[in-house]
Design a protein around this motif. Structure first.
Motif, PDB file in Angstrom:
ATOM      1  N   GLY A   8       0.760  -1.136  -0.090  1.00  0.00           N
ATOM      2  CA  GLY A   8       0.261  -0.123  -0.042  1.00  0.00           C
ATOM      3  C   GLY A   8       0.687   1.171   0.090  1.00  0.00           C
ATOM      4  N   GLN A   9       1.810   1.226   0.757  1.00  0.00           N
ATOM      5  CA  GLN A   9       2.703   2.406   0.936  1.00  0.00           C
ATOM      6  C   GLN A   9       3.615   2.476  -0.264  1.00  0.00           C
ATOM      7  OE1 GLN A   9       5.292   2.268   4.434  1.00  0.00           O
ATOM      8  NE2 GLN A   9       4.189   4.107   4.922  1.00  0.00           N
ATOM      9  N   LEU A  10       4.105   1.387  -0.986  1.00  0.00           N
ATOM     10  CA  LEU A  10       4.681   1.716  -2.338  1.00  0.00           C
ATOM     11  C   LEU A  10       3.725   2.008  -3.462  1.00  0.00           C
ATOM     12  CD1 LEU A  10       6.916  -1.492  -1.912  1.00  0.00           C
ATOM     13  CD2 LEU A  10       7.659   0.761  -1.817  1.00  0.00           C
ATOM     14  N   ASP A  11       2.610   1.588  -3.588  1.00  0.00           N
ATOM     15  CA  ASP A  11       1.576   2.072  -4.299  1.00  0.00           C
ATOM     16  C   ASP A  11       1.565   3.585  -4.227  1.00  0.00           C
ATOM     17  OD1 ASP A  11       1.288  -0.390  -5.624  1.00  0.00           O
ATOM     18  OD2 ASP A  11      -0.629  -0.628  -4.593  1.00  0.00           O
ATOM     19  N   ALA A  12       1.219   4.106  -2.893  1.00  0.00           N
ATOM     20  CA  ALA A  12       1.094   5.401  -2.673  1.00  0.00           C
ATOM     21  C   ALA A  12       2.268   6.201  -2.878  1.00  0.00           C
ATOM     22  CB  ALA A  12       0.935   5.551  -1.101  1.00  0.00           C
ATOM     23  N   GLN A  13       3.406   5.636  -3.053  1.00  0.00           N
ATOM     24  CA  GLN A  13       4.720   6.449  -3.250  1.00  0.00           C
ATOM     25  C   GLN A  13       4.955   6.584  -4.867  1.00  0.00           C
ATOM     26  OE1 GLN A  13       8.415   4.678  -3.328  1.00  0.00           O
ATOM     27  NE2 GLN A  13       9.503   6.619  -2.447  1.00  0.00           N
ATOM     28  N   VAL A  14       4.216   5.607  -5.385  1.00  0.00           N
ATOM     29  CA  VAL A  14       4.398   5.512  -6.928  1.00  0.00           C
ATOM     30  C   VAL A  14       3.415   6.896  -7.191  1.00  0.00           C
ATOM     31  CG1 VAL A  14       3.183   4.733  -9.048  1.00  0.00           C
ATOM     32  CG2 VAL A  14       4.806   3.244  -7.384  1.00  0.00           C
ATOM     33  N   GLU A  15       2.121   6.983  -6.763  1.00  0.00           N
ATOM     34  CA  GLU A  15       1.188   8.001  -6.943  1.00  0.00           C
ATOM     35  C   GLU A  15       1.869   9.363  -6.499  1.00  0.00           C
ATOM     36  OE1 GLU A  15      -2.692   6.855  -5.643  1.00  0.00           O
ATOM     37  OE2 GLU A  15      -3.362   8.910  -6.118  1.00  0.00           O
ATOM     38  N   LEU A  16       2.574   9.418  -5.497  1.00  0.00           N
ATOM     39  CA  LEU A  16       3.262  10.746  -4.869  1.00  0.00           C
ATOM     40  C   LEU A  16       4.227  11.248  -6.245  1.00  0.00           C
ATOM     41  CD1 LEU A  16       3.220  12.601  -2.606  1.00  0.00           C
ATOM     42  CD2 LEU A  16       5.014  11.032  -1.745  1.00  0.00           C
ATOM     43  N   TYR A  17       5.076  10.266  -6.383  1.00  0.00           N
ATOM     44  CA  TYR A  17       6.032  10.500  -7.531  1.00  0.00           C
ATOM     45  C   TYR A  17       5.472  10.954  -8.793  1.00  0.00           C
ATOM     46  CZ  TYR A  17      10.421   9.280  -5.385  1.00  0.00           C
ATOM     47  OH  TYR A  17      11.664   9.278  -4.728  1.00  0.00           O
ATOM     48  N   VAL A 529      14.876  -1.037 -12.646  1.00  0.00           N
ATOM     49  CA  VAL A 529      15.299  -1.807 -13.707  1.00  0.00           C
ATOM     50  C   VAL A 529      13.986  -1.699 -14.764  1.00  0.00           C
ATOM     51  CG1 VAL A 529      15.482  -4.217 -14.542  1.00  0.00           C
ATOM     52  CG2 VAL A 529      16.461  -3.437 -12.139  1.00  0.00           C
ATOM     53  N   VAL A 530      14.239  -0.775 -15.760  1.00  0.00           N
ATOM     54  CA  VAL A 530      13.183  -0.284 -16.741  1.00  0.00           C
ATOM     55  C   VAL A 530      12.640  -1.716 -17.347  1.00  0.00           C
ATOM     56  CG1 VAL A 530      12.524   0.719 -18.529  1.00  0.00           C
ATOM     57  CG2 VAL A 530      14.173   1.991 -16.797  1.00  0.00           C
ATOM     58  N   ARG A 531      11.417  -2.075 -17.244  1.00  0.00           N
ATOM     59  CA  ARG A 531      10.799  -3.224 -17.846  1.00  0.00           C
ATOM     60  C   ARG A 531      10.204  -2.706 -19.162  1.00  0.00           C
ATOM     61  NH1 ARG A 531       7.171  -4.980 -13.294  1.00  0.00           N
ATOM     62  NH2 ARG A 531       8.006  -2.944 -12.426  1.00  0.00           N
ATOM     63  N   ALA A 532      10.452  -3.456 -20.301  1.00  0.00           N
ATOM     64  CA  ALA A 532       9.705  -3.029 -21.554  1.00  0.00           C
ATOM     65  C   ALA A 532       8.419  -2.823 -21.351  1.00  0.00           C
ATOM     66  CB  ALA A 532      10.094  -4.024 -22.553  1.00  0.00           C
ATOM     67  N   GLU A 533       7.517  -3.854 -20.919  1.00  0.00           N
ATOM     68  CA  GLU A 533       6.135  -3.705 -20.996  1.00  0.00           C
ATOM     69  C   GLU A 533       5.515  -4.076 -19.312  1.00  0.00           C
ATOM     70  OE1 GLU A 533       4.039  -2.473 -22.832  1.00  0.00           O
ATOM     71  OE2 GLU A 533       5.669  -2.361 -24.327  1.00  0.00           O
ATOM     72  N   PRO A 534       5.741  -3.126 -18.298  1.00  0.00           N
ATOM     73  CA  PRO A 534       5.541  -3.319 -17.084  1.00  0.00           C
ATOM     74  C   PRO A 534       3.785  -3.694 -16.998  1.00  0.00           C
ATOM     75  CG  PRO A 534       6.139  -1.296 -17.305  1.00  0.00           C
ATOM     76  CD  PRO A 534       6.468  -1.790 -18.497  1.00  0.00           C
ATOM     77  N   SER A 535       3.479  -4.449 -16.579  1.00  0.00           N
ATOM     78  CA  SER A 535       1.831  -4.749 -16.596  1.00  0.00           C
ATOM     79  C   SER A 535       0.958  -3.327 -15.966  1.00  0.00           C
ATOM     80  CB  SER A 535       1.476  -5.889 -15.678  1.00  0.00           C
ATOM     81  OG  SER A 535       2.004  -5.852 -14.523  1.00  0.00           O
ATOM     82  N   ASP A 536       1.649  -2.748 -15.058  1.00  0.00           N
ATOM     83  CA  ASP A 536       1.141  -1.516 -14.599  1.00  0.00           C
ATOM     84  C   ASP A 536       1.267  -0.153 -15.217  1.00  0.00           C
ATOM     85  OD1 ASP A 536       0.321   0.457 -12.904  1.00  0.00           O
ATOM     86  OD2 ASP A 536       0.527  -0.437 -11.129  1.00  0.00           O
ATOM     87  N   LEU A 537       0.255   0.480 -15.911  1.00  0.00           N
ATOM     88  CA  LEU A 537       0.683   1.685 -16.469  1.00  0.00           C
ATOM     89  C   LEU A 537       1.570   2.767 -15.822  1.00  0.00           C
ATOM     90  CD1 LEU A 537      -2.518   2.172 -19.008  1.00  0.00           C
ATOM     91  CD2 LEU A 537      -0.030   1.475 -19.528  1.00  0.00           C
ATOM     92  N   LYS A 538       1.032   2.795 -14.472  1.00  0.00           N
ATOM     93  CA  LYS A 538       1.503   3.748 -13.740  1.00  0.00           C
ATOM     94  C   LYS A 538       3.134   3.543 -13.503  1.00  0.00           C
ATOM     95  CE  LYS A 538      -2.280   4.925 -10.366  1.00  0.00           C
ATOM     96  NZ  LYS A 538      -2.921   4.802  -9.201  1.00  0.00           N
ATOM     97  N   HIS A 539       3.433   2.403 -13.242  1.00  0.00           N
ATOM     98  CA  HIS A 539       4.990   2.268 -13.045  1.00  0.00           C
ATOM     99  C   HIS A 539       5.721   2.391 -14.383  1.00  0.00           C
ATOM    100  CE1 HIS A 539       3.790  -0.266  -9.542  1.00  0.00           C
ATOM    101  NE2 HIS A 539       5.129  -0.084  -9.279  1.00  0.00           N
ATOM    102  N   LYS A 540       5.022   2.036 -15.669  1.00  0.00           N
ATOM    103  CA  LYS A 540       5.319   2.338 -16.988  1.00  0.00           C
ATOM    104  C   LYS A 540       5.720   3.807 -17.161  1.00  0.00           C
ATOM    105  CE  LYS A 540       4.584   1.302 -21.650  1.00  0.00           C
ATOM    106  NZ  LYS A 540       3.618   0.436 -22.728  1.00  0.00           N
ATOM    107  N   GLU A 541       4.714   4.733 -16.824  1.00  0.00           N
ATOM    108  CA  GLU A 541       4.749   6.160 -16.766  1.00  0.00           C
ATOM    109  C   GLU A 541       6.050   6.600 -16.297  1.00  0.00           C
ATOM    110  OE1 GLU A 541       1.389   8.412 -16.998  1.00  0.00           O
ATOM    111  OE2 GLU A 541       2.159   9.856 -15.529  1.00  0.00           O
ATOM    112  N   LEU A 542       5.877   6.119 -14.819  1.00  0.00           N
ATOM    113  CA  LEU A 542       6.985   6.494 -13.821  1.00  0.00           C
ATOM    114  C   LEU A 542       8.336   6.230 -14.185  1.00  0.00           C
ATOM    115  CD1 LEU A 542       7.030   8.376 -11.372  1.00  0.00           C
ATOM    116  CD2 LEU A 542       6.825   6.196 -10.047  1.00  0.00           C
ATOM    117  N   GLN A 543       8.374   5.044 -14.786  1.00  0.00           N
ATOM    118  CA  GLN A 543      10.170   4.633 -15.222  1.00  0.00           C
ATOM    119  C   GLN A 543      10.375   5.834 -16.293  1.00  0.00           C
ATOM    120  OE1 GLN A 543       9.598   0.641 -16.531  1.00  0.00           O
ATOM    121  NE2 GLN A 543       9.911  -0.454 -14.510  1.00  0.00           N
TER     122      GLN A 543
END
Ligand code: SAM
Length: 591
Positions: A8-17, A529-543
């Motif tokens: 939960g905290q890590l997801d919140a951190q992704v959103e914060l970033y 570690v940049v993943r070519a196609e992370p399943s989560d769009l938020k992660h992809k954008e943040l990367q």
């Protein structure tokens, strides 16, 4: 249980970033417009390879790899799409226009308007908002724009000819776009009118579009002298110099497009009263046509809701303006003496919302909870993304792309004359220094709550040493079990069992510091570690956004192939990646 909590905290951190890096997203768009990338793709029929784009833009060859990274960011942000070659094919990926970037090409494109929103004169006041909120509002209700530039928006446009021209062109491009849609979808609003005055009409973009569509309507554009002096000649529109606070020329109808949101309640009542005097009664077709935002309209559409709020805050800082809800519009019309009004949902749908401010309760979300608490909050780390020194570097990327990399190295040095590390080392820039070092220190929050509680406990039992540059170690806290060593990781890393590398670090010297895998020696890298196609769009954008951000200081976010190369070139024998830290991973590297 601990894992659920940390996820939960890590997801919140992704959103914060993501919120902090919205500035990177905006700057990527600005770079695309400055470089005219959409035009370059359009010239190739709407689909082009990186080499074709680069050739079209006449970039310096040393910048091509940076263009690839910019394009990846823009693709993640839906400005372009990338069509990858089929597996095994040797073709280059192809970049294509999206509906969004199609608005940036062609004769009536929105580039002038979008470039105005991201103009340095507009962006820089936002960097002083925190300070403005703390001071008393001066008697002249000076807004953040005036605090930054020493004069109001309109005072600046009256003598800064370059900025004024950019602003007027921006308004014309918006008018061309939206009035065209108004005419197509709600053209009946202009039927039966014989004359129309476009009050505060700028260079008359709206008036021109109306006079073209309805040649029988006599169109007049009223604005201040310095604007009318630049009006185009040879059109059917009559340009009149005047002050809307004094009087408005008589006409069947008055148009107020994106005017009233610039002004406070009393000023709007004054303008509307003058408009009312200028038109005949309703029975003979007299009306005022307003094109503006109705906040709260179509509140179920999250994107529009966000855009309304962002426009409102933008106006508040730039000109003391305001975007109004329907009940606020209603109040204005009644006070100005109008009998009734009708809202047409062209830009937004009507959804009356009459909740008083005092009934609203504001609550923390999971991401804003990461900004509170006396220790381990992420304020410094988040502020780092928004430091004026970083944001101002982004404003010049377009120009940087055309220069030789050898001459000015990274974007940061191109802007500030010093590298990020040299600037942080500079005592005069304590703000950057403190944010940077404190922000980096706080990233240890992730180790502690990231499902690695046992490891974190173990770390406290292990003899820990911290290596950094002298000026950082000079500020290290005292009274901890930690041993702080001043040194340069490119020269030497002291022998140890385990080397922990956080972001911004490199692996070269670490191999020498550890010797044997058998006795548990390893390098632990915490990085992306940049993943070519992370399943989560938020992660992809943040990367992608993080990579663009770090590009400022010549850093790079690596995919696994690039990590593999770095690790084996430094002659390590093996590595293991564990993706456990939200958008970051732990890479264990063995000698
Ligand atoms: C946000 S722009 C809108 C321009 C135009 N209506 C449009 O949407 O394209 C506001 C305009 O108000 C004009 N303006 C500001 N103060 C004015 C005044 N006192 N009388 C007339 N025009 C004024 C500015 O010069 C500027 O052109």
């Amino acid at each position: 249980m601990a894992l659920v909590h940390s996820n939960g905290q890590l997801d919140a951190q992704v959103e914060l970033y993501q919120n902090a890096f919205a500035v990177v997203k905006a700057m990527a768009l600005k770079s695309a417009m400055d470089l005219r990338i959409a035009d370059a793709i359009d010239h190739h029929g709407g689909a082009a390879t990186l080499a074709q784009v680069a050739a079209e833009l006449t970039l310096h060859p040393s910048k091509i790899s940076y263009l690839r990274r910019l394009m990846r960011t823009l693709a993640v942000c839906n400005v372009f799409t990338i069509q990858h070659p089929a597996v095994g094919a040797t073709d280059e990926p192809v970049y294509m226009l999206t509906p969004l970037s199609r608005l940036l090409v062609g004769s009536s494109n929105l580039v002038p308007f979008m470039s105005m929103l991201l103009h340095p004169t507009i962006v820089t006041p936002f960097l002083g908002i925190g300070q403005w909120f703390q001071n008393e509002l001066p008697p002249d209700q000076c807004c953040v724009f005036k605090q930054t530039h020493g004069e109001s928006f309109w005072e600046l446009t009256s003598h800064d000819t370059a900025f004024d021209a950019a602003f007027n062109d921006a308004m014309v491009s918006d008018s061309n776009f939206i009035v065209d849609i108004v005419i197509k979808e709600h053209g009946d609003v202009f039927q039966g009118i014989s004359s129309l005055v476009d009050v505060a009409g700028g260079l008359g973009g709206a008036a021109q579009a109306i006079s073209k569509a309805f040649p029988k309507v006599k169109c007049i554009a009223l604005d201040l002298g310095h604007v009318v002096a630049k009006a185009p000649s040879g059109t059917l529109v009559e340009y009149v110099v005047g002050d809307m606070f004094e009087s408005v020329p008589p006409a069947n109808a008055v148009l107020l497009k994106w005017v009233l949101h610039d002004w406070g309640h009393d000023e709007c009542v004054k303008i509307l009263k003058n408009c009312r005097k200028a038109i005949p009664s309703r029975d003979v077709g007299g009306k005022v046509i307003i094109i503006d935002i109705v906040v709260g309209a179509d509140s179920s559409d999250e994107k529009k809701r966000e855009l309304h709020a962002l426009f409102d805050v933008c106006l508040m800082f730039l000109s003391n303006g305001i975007e109004r809800e329907e009940h606020e519009w209603n109040k204005l019309f009644l006070e100005a003496g109008f009998s009734s009004y009708k809202i047409m949902p062209v830009l937004a749908h009507l959804a009356p919302n009459a909740i008083g401010e005092d009934e609203l309760v504001y609550m923390l979300t999971s991401s804003s909870r990461l900004l509170v608490g006396s220790s381990n909050n992420l304020v410094s780390l988040t502020s780092l993304a928004l430091l004026p020194t970083m944001v101002t570097s982004f404003l010049v990327i377009g120009k940087w792309f055309h220069n030789d990399l050898e001459l000015d190295q990274c974007i940061f040095k191109h802007t500030h004359g010093l590298s990020l590390w040299e600037l942080i080392d500079n005592e005069a820039t304590l703000d950057t220094h403190d944010h940077f070092n404190y922000g980096m220190g706080i990233s240890s929050l992730i180790d502690i709550v990231g499902g690695l509680g046992a490891a974190a406990q173990a770390i406290s039992k292990v003899k820990c040493r911290v290596l950094d540059l002298g000026h950082v170690i000079g500020k290290a806290p005292i009274g901890t079990d930690m041993e702080y060593i001043s040194g340069d990781m490119f020269d030497n890393v002291l022998p140890t069992n385990v080397v922990l590398l956080d972001e911004w670090a490199d692996t070269e010297e670490c191999k020498k510091a550890i010797t044997s895998r058998d006795i548990g020696e390893k390098v632990i890298i915490i990085d992306m570690v940049v993943r070519a196609e992370p399943s989560d769009l938020k992660h992809k954008e943040l990367q992608a956004l993080y990579d663009m951000y770090i590009m400022l200081a010549n850093g790079t976010e690596r995919d696994e192939q690039q990590w593999n190369k770095v690790i084996f070139e430094a002659r390590f024998s093996d590595y293991k990646i564990t993706s456990v830290l939200g958008f970051r991973s732990i890479i264990k590297v063995y000698p």
